[in-house]
Design an enzyme around this catalytic site. Structure first.
Site, PDB file in Angstrom:
ATOM      1  N   THR A  10      32.926  95.235  69.237  1.00 65.01           N
ATOM      2  CA  THR A  10      32.096  96.426  69.542  1.00 65.01           C
ATOM      3  C   THR A  10      30.766  96.392  69.814  1.00 65.01           C
ATOM      4  O   THR A  10      29.904  97.311  69.935  1.00 65.01           O
ATOM      5  CB  THR A  10      32.416  97.336  68.752  1.00 65.01           C
ATOM      6  OG1 THR A  10      32.384  96.925  67.117  1.00 65.01           O
ATOM      7  CG2 THR A  10      33.944  97.772  68.670  1.00 65.01           C
ATOM      8  N   VAL A  13      26.514  92.180  72.098  1.00 63.38           N
ATOM      9  CA  VAL A  13      26.637  90.784  72.489  1.00 63.38           C
ATOM     10  C   VAL A  13      28.212  90.758  72.853  1.00 63.38           C
ATOM     11  O   VAL A  13      28.798  90.258  74.069  1.00 63.38           O
ATOM     12  CB  VAL A  13      26.412  89.710  71.572  1.00 63.38           C
ATOM     13  CG1 VAL A  13      26.764  88.230  72.151  1.00 63.38           C
ATOM     14  CG2 VAL A  13      24.676  89.779  71.228  1.00 63.38           C
ATOM     15  N   ARG A  38      34.981  99.787  60.317  1.00 68.75           N
ATOM     16  CA  ARG A  38      34.242 100.916  60.932  1.00 68.75           C
ATOM     17  C   ARG A  38      34.722 101.375  62.332  1.00 68.75           C
ATOM     18  O   ARG A  38      34.824 102.237  62.775  1.00 68.75           O
ATOM     19  CB  ARG A  38      32.681 100.673  61.034  1.00 68.75           C
ATOM     20  CG  ARG A  38      31.776 100.928  59.802  1.00 68.75           C
ATOM     21  CD  ARG A  38      30.263 100.830  60.252  1.00 68.75           C
ATOM     22  NE  ARG A  38      30.044  99.363  60.723  1.00 68.75           N
ATOM     23  CZ  ARG A  38      29.845  98.390  59.694  1.00 68.75           C
ATOM     24  NH1 ARG A  38      29.825  98.516  58.514  1.00 68.75           N
ATOM     25  NH2 ARG A  38      29.443  97.074  60.529  1.00 68.75           N
ATOM     26  N   CYS A 126      18.227  83.341  70.902  1.00 67.50           N
ATOM     27  CA  CYS A 126      17.821  83.831  72.425  1.00 67.50           C
ATOM     28  C   CYS A 126      16.661  83.466  72.708  1.00 67.50           C
ATOM     29  O   CYS A 126      16.719  82.767  74.112  1.00 67.50           O
ATOM     30  CB  CYS A 126      18.136  85.492  72.319  1.00 67.50           C
ATOM     31  SG  CYS A 126      17.213  85.833  71.034  1.00 67.50           S
ATOM     32  N   SER A 156      16.843  94.923  72.271  1.00 68.16           N
ATOM     33  CA  SER A 156      18.210  94.774  72.224  1.00 68.16           C
ATOM     34  C   SER A 156      18.459  93.430  71.570  1.00 68.16           C
ATOM     35  O   SER A 156      19.681  93.242  71.182  1.00 68.16           O
ATOM     36  CB  SER A 156      18.594  94.673  73.790  1.00 68.16           C
ATOM     37  OG  SER A 156      18.097  93.655  74.324  1.00 68.16           O
ATOM     38  N   LYS A 204      13.260  79.202  63.335  1.00 67.22           N
ATOM     39  CA  LYS A 204      14.555  78.927  64.130  1.00 67.22           C
ATOM     40  C   LYS A 204      14.236  78.121  65.611  1.00 67.22           C
ATOM     41  O   LYS A 204      14.634  77.353  66.004  1.00 67.22           O
ATOM     42  CB  LYS A 204      15.362  80.229  64.357  1.00 67.22           C
ATOM     43  CG  LYS A 204      15.922  80.760  63.450  1.00 67.22           C
ATOM     44  CD  LYS A 204      16.687  82.140  63.850  1.00 67.22           C
ATOM     45  CE  LYS A 204      17.059  83.046  62.822  1.00 67.22           C
ATOM     46  NZ  LYS A 204      17.149  84.491  63.229  1.00 67.22           N
ATOM     47  N   HIS A 233      13.888  89.248  77.020  1.00 68.69           N
ATOM     48  CA  HIS A 233      12.749  88.625  76.109  1.00 68.69           C
ATOM     49  C   HIS A 233      11.561  87.746  77.217  1.00 68.69           C
ATOM     50  O   HIS A 233      12.222  87.345  78.398  1.00 68.69           O
ATOM     51  CB  HIS A 233      13.302  87.641  75.319  1.00 68.69           C
ATOM     52  CG  HIS A 233      13.969  88.326  74.173  1.00 68.69           C
ATOM     53  ND1 HIS A 233      14.181  89.596  73.864  1.00 68.69           N
ATOM     54  CD2 HIS A 233      14.777  87.639  73.176  1.00 68.69           C
ATOM     55  CE1 HIS A 233      15.086  89.667  72.900  1.00 68.69           C
ATOM     56  NE2 HIS A 233      15.271  88.605  72.343  1.00 68.69           N
TER      57      HIS A 233
HETATM   58  N1  LIG Z   1      21.354  90.886  70.397  1.00 63.70           N
HETATM   59  C1  LIG Z   1      21.026  89.729  70.734  1.00 63.70           C
HETATM   60  O1  LIG Z   1      20.087  89.629  71.735  1.00 63.70           O
HETATM   61  C2  LIG Z   1      21.498  88.614  70.453  1.00 63.70           C
HETATM   62  C3  LIG Z   1      20.991  87.154  70.716  1.00 63.70           C
HETATM   63  C4  LIG Z   1      21.454  86.104  70.158  1.00 63.70           C
HETATM   64  C5  LIG Z   1      22.345  86.286  69.017  1.00 63.70           C
HETATM   65  N2  LIG Z   1      22.812  87.427  68.468  1.00 63.70           N
HETATM   66  C6  LIG Z   1      23.699  87.524  67.492  1.00 63.70           C
HETATM   67  O2  LIG Z   1      24.746  87.945  67.800  1.00 63.70           O
HETATM   68  C7  LIG Z   1      25.622  88.546  66.692  1.00 63.70           C
HETATM   69  C8  LIG Z   1      25.655  89.924  67.079  1.00 63.70           C
HETATM   70  O3  LIG Z   1      24.628  90.766  67.625  1.00 63.70           O
HETATM   71  P1  LIG Z   1      24.587  92.202  68.231  1.00 63.70           P
HETATM   72  O4  LIG Z   1      23.263  92.382  69.053  1.00 63.70           O
HETATM   73  O5  LIG Z   1      25.707  92.238  69.406  1.00 63.70           O
HETATM   74  O6  LIG Z   1      24.692  93.112  67.145  1.00 63.70           O
HETATM   75  P2  LIG Z   1      25.546  94.528  67.066  1.00 63.70           P
HETATM   76  O7  LIG Z   1      25.336  95.252  68.355  1.00 63.70           O
HETATM   77  O8  LIG Z   1      24.775  95.234  65.587  1.00 63.70           O
HETATM   78  O9  LIG Z   1      26.886  94.318  66.740  1.00 63.70           O
HETATM   79  C9  LIG Z   1      27.594  93.791  65.705  1.00 63.70           C
HETATM   80  C10 LIG Z   1      29.123  93.452  65.729  1.00 63.70           C
HETATM   81  O10 LIG Z   1      29.446  92.811  64.609  1.00 63.70           O
HETATM   82  C11 LIG Z   1      30.614  93.726  64.047  1.00 63.70           C
HETATM   83  N3  LIG Z   1      31.032  93.669  62.656  1.00 63.70           N
HETATM   84  C12 LIG Z   1      29.847  93.936  61.789  1.00 63.70           C
HETATM   85  N4  LIG Z   1      30.285  93.369  60.547  1.00 63.70           N
HETATM   86  C13 LIG Z   1      31.662  92.794  60.558  1.00 63.70           C
HETATM   87  C14 LIG Z   1      32.679  92.710  59.866  1.00 63.70           C
HETATM   88  N5  LIG Z   1      32.645  92.781  58.251  1.00 63.70           N
HETATM   89  N6  LIG Z   1      33.661  91.991  60.462  1.00 63.70           N
HETATM   90  C15 LIG Z   1      33.916  91.958  61.753  1.00 63.70           C
HETATM   91  N7  LIG Z   1      33.036  92.302  62.665  1.00 63.70           N
HETATM   92  C16 LIG Z   1      31.903  92.915  61.990  1.00 63.70           C
HETATM   93  C17 LIG Z   1      30.313  95.121  64.270  1.00 63.70           C
HETATM   94  O11 LIG Z   1      31.499  95.851  64.434  1.00 63.70           O
HETATM   95  P3  LIG Z   1      31.423  97.259  63.990  1.00 63.70           P
HETATM   96  O12 LIG Z   1      31.486  98.143  65.386  1.00 63.70           O
HETATM   97  O13 LIG Z   1      32.610  97.560  63.399  1.00 63.70           O
HETATM   98  O14 LIG Z   1      30.192  97.655  63.232  1.00 63.70           O
HETATM   99  C18 LIG Z   1      29.775  94.909  65.915  1.00 63.70           C
HETATM  100  O15 LIG Z   1      30.844  94.584  66.679  1.00 63.70           O
HETATM  101  C19 LIG Z   1      24.537  88.573  65.615  1.00 63.70           C
HETATM  102  O16 LIG Z   1      24.753  87.412  64.771  1.00 63.70           O
HETATM  103  C20 LIG Z   1      23.016  88.426  66.264  1.00 63.70           C
HETATM  104  O17 LIG Z   1      22.196  87.571  65.448  1.00 63.70           O
HETATM  105  C21 LIG Z   1      22.335  88.587  69.142  1.00 63.70           C
END
Ligand SMILES: NC(=O)c1ccc[n+]([C@@H]2O[C@H](COP(=O)([O-])OP(=O)(O)OC[C@H]3O[C@@H](n4cnc5c(N)ncnc54)[C@H](OP(=O)(O)O)[C@@H]3O)[C@@H](O)[C@H]2O)c1
Length: 328
Positions: A10, A13, A38, A126, A156, A204, A233
């Site tokens: 959800t 990413v 959630r 990223c 984002s 990092k 970015h």
């Molecule tokens: N955004 C970027 O540009 C980017 C780039 C590189 C890496 N990342 C990495 O990718 C990951 C996700 O980033 P995002 O930007 O997609 O964040 P996000 O939009 O906040 O999404 C987080 C996701 O993790 C799930 N989650 C949270 N707690 C959980 C649990 N206990 N068990 C299972 N699922 C759980 C959430 O589910 P719910 O809907 O239930 O809360 C949601 O689906 C992070 O590790 C981040 O560092 C992000």
């Protein structure tokens, strides 16, 4: 046909990975979508079917999957990736949890290939991904001595929380995610501060660059900055090479490398901006010029969509690489 699971389905990413699994026609026999409690129960439409998002539990992580794409933060990855691995899956993880572990591959498919010492593969940071892609051909052709990064990272990059904080600022409300307002502002802090004054995001970029390029002798430094841009970015890179190619030679080498799009013509004010790169695949480079203050040194401006090549797309390309090996 593969049994695939998506953890964090959800999230920003996760949703993009889902879209890419469809777009790239990844062959799957079953698809399981996990989130936290959630979002459990949410309905997601995919390829004409409705999928119900499930809460990830230890029991479910012991199920039989071929590939697990994780994007739910470091703590979840540290806990659950080894369970998926033990049950036989290959895990491709978007968090920073495993990246610097010596037994874990840190992969950008254009630059290096998985060895699969462990069945957990880490997707790099990223900003690192869009930086090592132009660095790799330059290092191969001319030798790389040093790189100094200054980043301009979109909201984002913090997932939904970052986008919501920018929206809050526009409405005159206080931030809930960032330490300072991001609307009408820039914040020279991404992630927490370390003892030496660098932030964890900067560390990092430094360590991951050396690991991916397999060269700890490259001097790397970074300043990472959050800017009030929704998507994509930008990284200003100051690069010192071992040789002194012309700018035309540099552009030719960059233009021949996969995923790089050279957008560089000062006479027509052509250079990439986040609006040019948002929602597009690839790494856009421009402002390529000699640094007149130092020998063998050049400036380069790299722009890429952090949710696509910076995370979801890179992860799905790793999956494609693994699947193509199986098909051989
Ligand atoms: N955004 C970027 O540009 C980017 C780039 C590189 C890496 N990342 C990495 O990718 C990951 C996700 O980033 P995002 O930007 O997609 O964040 P996000 O939009 O906040 O999404 C987080 C996701 O993790 C799930 N989650 C949270 N707690 C959980 C649990 N206990 N068990 C299972 N699922 C759980 C959430 O589910 P719910 O809907 O239930 O809360 C949601 O689906 C992070 O590790 C981040 O560092 C992000």
């Amino acid at each position: 046909m593969y049994k695939i699971a998506l953890v964090g389905a959800t999230g920003l990413v996760g949703q993009t990975m889902l879209h890419l699994l469809d777009q790239k026609n990844i062959p799957f026999f079953s698809l399981t979508l996990f989130s936290s409690a959630r979002s459990a129960g949410k309905r997601v439409a995919f390829k004409g079917e409705t999928y119900i998002v499930e809460e990830l539990t230890e029991e479910k992580a012991k199920s039989d999957f071929d590939y697990v794409l994780m994007s739910a933060g470091g703590e979840i990855s540290l806990h659950f990736a080894p369970l998926f691995e033990k049950a036989g899956a290959v895990v491709i993880d978007n968090s920073s949890a495993w990246r610097m572990d010596d037994s874990i591959d840190l992969i950008v498919p254009e630059v290096n290939k998985p060895t699969l010492k462990r069945k957990i593969i880490a997707n790099p940071n990223c900003s690192t991904i869009q930086s090592v892609i132009p660095l790799k051909p330059l290092a191969d052709a001319f030798g790389l001595k040093r790189v100094a990064y200054t980043t301009y990272q979109s909201v984002s990059g913090s997932g939904w929380k970052g986008i919501e904080d920018l929206d809050r600022g526009e409405k005159g409300e206080a931030p809930e995610n960032y330490p300072k307002p991001i609307y009408h502002n820039v914040i020279p802090q991404i992630d927490v501060f370390l003892e030496d004054g660098y932030t964890k995001e900067e560390q990092k970029m430094i360590k991951e660059t050396q690991k991916i390029l397999k060269d700890a002798s490259i001097d790397v430094t970074a300043t990472c900055v959050r800017v009030p841009v929704p998507h994509a970015h930008a990284v200003a890179m100051n690069i010192t090479l071992k040789q002194e190619p012309t700018v035309a030679e540099l552009k030719a080498v960059l233009g021949d490398f996969p995923s790089i799009i050279v957008m560089d013509d000062p006479s027509r004010e052509v250079y990439p901006t986040p609006l040019d790169a948002a929602h597009k695949e690839g790494v856009f480079v421009g402002r390529i010029r000699k640094d007149n203050s130092l020998p063998n040194t050049y400036h380069l401006w790299s722009v890429s969509d952090n949710i696509l090549k910076g995370s979801a797309l890179n992860a799905v390309q790793i999956l494609e690489e693994l699947i193509s090996r199986k098909d051989d």
